[in-house]
Design a protein around this motif. Structure first.
Motif, mmCIF file in Angstrom:
data_model
loop_
_atom_site.group_PDB
_atom_site.id
_atom_site.type_symbol
_atom_site.label_atom_id
_atom_site.label_comp_id
_atom_site.label_asym_id
_atom_site.label_seq_id
_atom_site.Cartn_x
_atom_site.Cartn_y
_atom_site.Cartn_z
ATOM 1 N N ALA A 12 -16.315 -10.623 23.384
ATOM 2 C CA ALA A 12 -16.147 -11.439 24.590
ATOM 3 C C ALA A 12 -17.473 -12.059 25.032
ATOM 4 C CB ALA A 12 -15.563 -10.592 25.714
ATOM 5 N N GLU A 13 -18.571 -11.373 24.775
ATOM 6 C CA GLU A 13 -19.892 -11.859 25.167
ATOM 7 C C GLU A 13 -20.813 -11.910 23.952
ATOM 8 O OE1 GLU A 13 -20.680 -13.062 28.048
ATOM 9 O OE2 GLU A 13 -18.770 -12.554 29.001
ATOM 10 N N VAL A 14 -21.779 -12.773 24.022
ATOM 11 C CA VAL A 14 -22.788 -12.857 22.966
ATOM 12 C C VAL A 14 -23.963 -11.962 23.337
ATOM 13 C CG1 VAL A 14 -22.124 -15.192 22.294
ATOM 14 C CG2 VAL A 14 -23.868 -14.860 24.066
ATOM 15 N N PRO A 15 -24.799 -11.566 22.361
ATOM 16 C CA PRO A 15 -25.991 -10.768 22.689
ATOM 17 C C PRO A 15 -26.872 -11.494 23.707
ATOM 18 C CG PRO A 15 -25.593 -10.721 20.328
ATOM 19 C CD PRO A 15 -24.636 -11.722 20.906
ATOM 20 N N PRO A 16 -27.501 -10.755 24.618
ATOM 21 C CA PRO A 16 -28.331 -11.378 25.662
ATOM 22 C C PRO A 16 -29.410 -12.305 25.115
ATOM 23 C CG PRO A 16 -27.945 -9.074 26.174
ATOM 24 C CD PRO A 16 -27.390 -9.291 24.794
ATOM 25 N N ALA A 17 -30.026 -11.935 23.998
ATOM 26 C CA ALA A 17 -31.093 -12.775 23.443
ATOM 27 C C ALA A 17 -30.556 -14.125 22.970
ATOM 28 C CB ALA A 17 -31.785 -12.047 22.293
ATOM 29 N N PHE A 18 -29.335 -14.124 22.445
ATOM 30 C CA PHE A 18 -28.697 -15.374 22.034
ATOM 31 C C PHE A 18 -28.453 -16.255 23.263
ATOM 32 C CE2 PHE A 18 -25.061 -18.095 21.211
ATOM 33 C CZ PHE A 18 -25.231 -18.536 19.909
ATOM 34 N N ALA A 19 -27.912 -15.659 24.313
ATOM 35 C CA ALA A 19 -27.636 -16.402 25.542
ATOM 36 C C ALA A 19 -28.919 -16.953 26.148
ATOM 37 C CB ALA A 19 -26.914 -15.503 26.543
ATOM 38 N N GLU A 20 -29.962 -16.155 26.120
ATOM 39 C CA GLU A 20 -31.245 -16.599 26.673
ATOM 40 C C GLU A 20 -31.761 -17.821 25.923
ATOM 41 O OE1 GLU A 20 -35.781 -14.855 27.410
ATOM 42 O OE2 GLU A 20 -34.181 -13.523 26.734
ATOM 43 N N ALA A 21 -31.619 -17.806 24.599
ATOM 44 C CA ALA A 21 -32.073 -18.939 23.793
ATOM 45 C C ALA A 21 -31.257 -20.190 24.097
ATOM 46 C CB ALA A 21 -31.984 -18.598 22.307
ATOM 47 N N MET A 22 -29.941 -20.059 24.210
ATOM 48 C CA MET A 22 -29.094 -21.215 24.461
ATOM 49 C C MET A 22 -29.276 -21.753 25.882
ATOM 50 S SD MET A 22 -27.572 -21.995 21.672
ATOM 51 C CE MET A 22 -26.297 -23.122 22.239
ATOM 52 N N ASP A 23 -29.541 -20.871 26.822
ATOM 53 C CA ASP A 23 -29.787 -21.325 28.196
ATOM 54 C C ASP A 23 -31.088 -22.105 28.324
ATOM 55 O OD1 ASP A 23 -27.474 -20.351 29.347
ATOM 56 O OD2 ASP A 23 -28.364 -18.455 29.987
ATOM 57 N N ASP A 24 -32.018 -21.879 27.393
ATOM 58 C CA ASP A 24 -33.319 -22.540 27.425
ATOM 59 C C ASP A 24 -33.263 -23.819 26.587
ATOM 60 O OD1 ASP A 24 -35.955 -23.218 27.725
ATOM 61 O OD2 ASP A 24 -36.741 -21.605 26.466
ATOM 62 N N ASP A 25 -32.728 -24.899 27.154
ATOM 63 C CA ASP A 25 -32.641 -26.201 26.507
ATOM 64 C C ASP A 25 -31.903 -26.116 25.167
ATOM 65 O OD1 ASP A 25 -33.027 -28.965 26.391
ATOM 66 O OD2 ASP A 25 -34.905 -28.764 25.270
ATOM 67 N N PHE A 26 -30.851 -25.303 25.130
ATOM 68 C CA PHE A 26 -29.979 -25.193 23.959
ATOM 69 C C PHE A 26 -30.800 -24.919 22.692
ATOM 70 C CE2 PHE A 26 -28.325 -28.083 27.168
ATOM 71 C CZ PHE A 26 -27.146 -27.434 27.501
ATOM 72 N N GLY A 27 -31.543 -23.812 22.757
ATOM 73 C CA GLY A 27 -32.447 -23.444 21.664
ATOM 74 C C GLY A 27 -31.714 -22.844 20.478
ATOM 75 N N VAL A 28 -31.046 -23.673 19.726
ATOM 76 C CA VAL A 28 -30.233 -23.201 18.595
ATOM 77 C C VAL A 28 -31.073 -22.477 17.541
ATOM 78 C CG1 VAL A 28 -28.750 -23.929 16.684
ATOM 79 C CG2 VAL A 28 -28.398 -24.879 18.968
ATOM 80 N N PRO A 29 -32.278 -22.943 17.158
ATOM 81 C CA PRO A 29 -33.041 -22.188 16.152
ATOM 82 C C PRO A 29 -33.308 -20.745 16.570
ATOM 83 C CG PRO A 29 -33.966 -24.371 16.424
ATOM 84 C CD PRO A 29 -32.956 -24.196 17.529
ATOM 85 N N GLN A 30 -33.664 -20.540 17.845
ATOM 86 C CA GLN A 30 -33.905 -19.174 18.322
ATOM 87 C C GLN A 30 -32.595 -18.382 18.379
ATOM 88 O OE1 GLN A 30 -34.919 -21.972 19.841
ATOM 89 N NE2 GLN A 30 -37.138 -21.908 19.526
ATOM 90 N N ALA A 31 -31.514 -19.045 18.765
ATOM 91 C CA ALA A 31 -30.218 -18.383 18.803
ATOM 92 C C ALA A 31 -29.765 -18.003 17.399
ATOM 93 C CB ALA A 31 -29.181 -19.301 19.458
ATOM 94 N N LEU A 32 -30.022 -18.876 16.433
ATOM 95 C CA LEU A 32 -29.641 -18.598 15.050
ATOM 96 C C LEU A 32 -30.422 -17.412 14.491
ATOM 97 C CD1 LEU A 32 -27.856 -19.652 12.701
ATOM 98 C CD2 LEU A 32 -29.849 -20.988 11.953
#
Length: 465
Positions: free
Chosen positions: A335-355
Motif C-alpha cells: 500500500a505504501e512505498v519505502p520512505p526513502a523512495f517517497a522522499e526522492a520523488m517528493d524532491d522534484d520527482f527524483g527518479v534516479p534516487q528513487a530507482l
C-alpha cells in the motif's frame, strides 16, 4: 509529504501548493503531428506520466490535458509535397504518437484536444485581446503587440530591445517581433471564417484557448520540452495574461534526448523512430531507458546505454519472477512505498534516487531468497511492485502482460524450441552426464539465453545484448 518541484519561471525549487486543495491541473504541450514520433518526442509525455502517477499516489485528483497541434506550416508543407490532404497527414501521425505512448505504458490524458477543434475559443480570445489593446488586425491576420505587454519575456528572461526576429517577409506587423495569433488565408491552405477574414490559427494561440476551456483561467502546472520556453511558452503567457487569465502557477520543462550532443530532431536527420525502436527493444526496457534519468537531465542516445538499461531491468524482472515462483502466486503491491523512495520523488520527482531504492530493495529480496526467507522475499517484492507501479515499470502490470508475445508470437515458438533442448539437458543430468549438460547450457548461452535452475525446473531468459 510536501512535493517540491523546479519552477522554470522562478529558476528554483518551490513547494507545490495547488490552487484547489487535493487537486492538480496539468497542461502539457503535446505533439505537432507533421511526422511520426522519435524517442525524443515521447520522452516529455513519459516524464509527465511519472509525475502524474506520483501526484496520484500522494492522493491528488489529477486532471491531465495534452493537446495535439494538427494544423501547422510543416503539416501544410508536407501535404503539398506528398499531394495529400493536410488533415490526413495530421491524423496518421497523431495515431502514430498515440501508438507510441500506449506502447511505452503511458496513461491516457484526461482530455486530448486538437487545435482545429477550438477555433471558436481562439476567436473569442483574439477579440478580447484586440479590445484590450494587446492585438491588432492587419491584412486579415491578427498579431499580438509585444510592446503592449511590459512583462513579455519574463519566462525566458530576455531583453526585448536586444531580441531580433528573422525577416518573415510580413509587412503588416507594427513591430517585427510581434507574433501571429491568426494567419490570413493563402491559396490552397485550409482556412476558417473569423471577423477579420478567413485564415488559420497561429501556433501559440491554440494552447491558451484550450487551457482556458479545459482548465479555466488559472491552473497549476504547465509542462513541455526546454525548446518550448521561447517562443511558444513565452507567447502563451503574454496572450493569456493580457486576455485577463492568471494562467500557470508553475512551469516545468523536461530536457532533450540528444545524439552527438545535438537535440534529436527530424531536421538534423538524427531521429530514432519509436515504431522502429519497439521492434528492436522491449517497450518496457525502452521506458526504463527514457524514464529513469531525471526529467531535467539530458539523455545522450546510444545503443550501449540501452543495453545497460536492458541489463539493469533484467535484474529487477528476474527477482520478480523468482519470488512469484517461490510464493506460488502473484504478490500484490504494498500500500505504501519505502520512505526513502517517497522522499526522492517528493524532491522534484527524483527518479534516479528513487530507482536506487528499487535496486537496493531487489538486492535485499535476493538475499532473502538465498537464505530461503520466503516471507522476507515476498515483503520486498510487494515494496518493489509498489515502486515500479509509480514508475510504470511493473512487469506484472496487465499492460505488460504478453509483451513478449506481440508480433508473430515468436516468444512462444522460441520457448517451445528451448524447452526441447532443456529436456535433453535434463536427461543428461539425470544420467550424470555433466559434460553434455554443461555443453548444452554453454551453447544456449552463446545464443543469448541465460539458463537458471530452480526447484520448479530450469528457466530461461534473454541475456544482455
Amino acid at each position: 509529504m510536501t512535493i517540491r518541484l523546479y519552477d522554470t519561471s522562478a529558476r528554483q525549487i518551490r513547494d507545490f501548493s495547488p490552487l484547489t486543495p487535493g487537486c492538480v491541473s496539468i497542461y502539457l504541450c503535446g505533439a505537432t503531428v507533421q511526422a511520426a514520433p522519435h524517442i525524443g518526442h515521447v520522452r516529455s509525455n513519459l516524464n509527465f506520466d511519472i509525475i502524474r502517477r506520483w501526484f496520484t499516489h500522494r492522493g491528488y485528483d489529477v486532471t491531465f490535458v495534452r493537446n495535439v497541434t494538427d494544423i501547422d506550416d510543416k503539416i501544410i508543407n508536407k501535404a503539398g509535397e506528398q499531394g495529400r490532404p493536410w488533415w490526413s497527414i495530421g491524423y496518421e501521425n497523431e495515431r502514430a504518437f498515440n501508438d507510441g505512448y500506449q506502447a511505452l505504458g503511458c496513461l491516457p490524458p484526461t482530455y486530448e484536444p486538437r487545435a482545429t477543434g477550438h477555433v471558436t475559443e481562439m476567436v473569442e480570445m483574439m477579440r478580447a485581446l484586440i479590445e484590450r489593446g494587446h492585438a491588432y488586425e492587419s491584412d486579415g491576420s491578427v498579431y499580438f503587440d509585444v510592446r503592449s505587454w511590459p512583462s513579455y519575456l519574463e519566462l525566458s528572461r530576455q531583453d526585448l530591445d536586444e531580441m531580433r526576429q528573422p525577416d518573415e517577409g510580413i509587412t503588416g506587423k507594427r513591430d517585427p517581433r510581434d507574433f501571429a495569433l491568426w494567419k490570413a488565408t493563402k491559396p490552397g491552405e485550409p482556412d476558417w471564417e473569423t471577423p477579420w477574414g478567413r485564415g488559420r490559427p497561429g501556433w501559440h494561440l491554440e494552447c491558451s484557448a484550450m487551457v482556458r476551456k479545459y482548465l479555466g483561467p488559472a491552473f497549476d502546472i504547465h509542462g513541455g520540452g526546454l525548446d518550448l520556453i521561447f517562443p511558444h511558452h513565452e507567447n502563451e503567457i503574454a496572450q493569456s495574461k493580457a486576455a485577463g487569465d492568471d494562467f500557470a502557477t508553475y512551469w516545468m520543462h523536461n530536457a532533450w534526448v540528444t545524439m552527438s550532443g545535438e537535440k534529436m530532431s527530424k531536421s538534423l536527420g538524427n531521429s530514432v523512430l519509436v515504431a522502429e525502436m519497439v521492434k528492436q527493444w522491449r517497450p518496457i526496457v525502452l521506458r526504463y531507458y527514457l524514464g529513469t534519468p531525471h526529467y531535467r537531465s539530458m539523455i545522450e542516445y546510444s545503443e550501449e546505454s540501452l543495453r545497460e538499461a536492458e541489463s539493469a531491468f533484467a535484474r529487477i524482472e528476474g527477482f520478480v519472477q523468482r519470488v512469484v515462483e517461490k510464493a506460488g502466486g502473484v504478490v500484490e503491491p504494498a500500500a505504501e512505498v519505502p520512505p526513502a523512495f517517497a522522499e526522492a520523488m517528493d524532491d522534484d520527482f527524483g527518479v534516479p534516487q528513487a530507482l536506487a531504492i528499487v535496486h537496493t530493495t531487489v538486492r535485499q529480496g535476493n538475499s532473502a531468497l538465498a537464505a530461503d526467507d520466503k516471507e522476507g522475499a515476498v515483503a520486498r517484492l510487494a515494496e518493489v511492485r509498489a515502486m515500479l507501479g509509480i514508475l510504470g515499470l511493473d512487469p506484472l502490470d496487465p499492460h505488460w502482460a504478453g509483451e513478449s508475445d506481440r508480433g508473430d508470437d515468436l516468444h512462444g515458438v522460441v520457448d517451445s524450441l528451448v524447452r526441447l533442448v532443456l529436456d535433453q539437458r535434463e536427461s543428461a543430468r539425470a544420467r550424470k552426464d555433466w559434460g553434455t549438460a554443461d555443453a548444452i547450457r554453454d551453447q544456449l548461452g552463446q545464443a543469448g539465453l541465460v539458463i537458471e535452475d530452480s526447484p520448479q525446473g530450469p528457466r530461461w531468459t534473454l541475456g544482455p545484448r
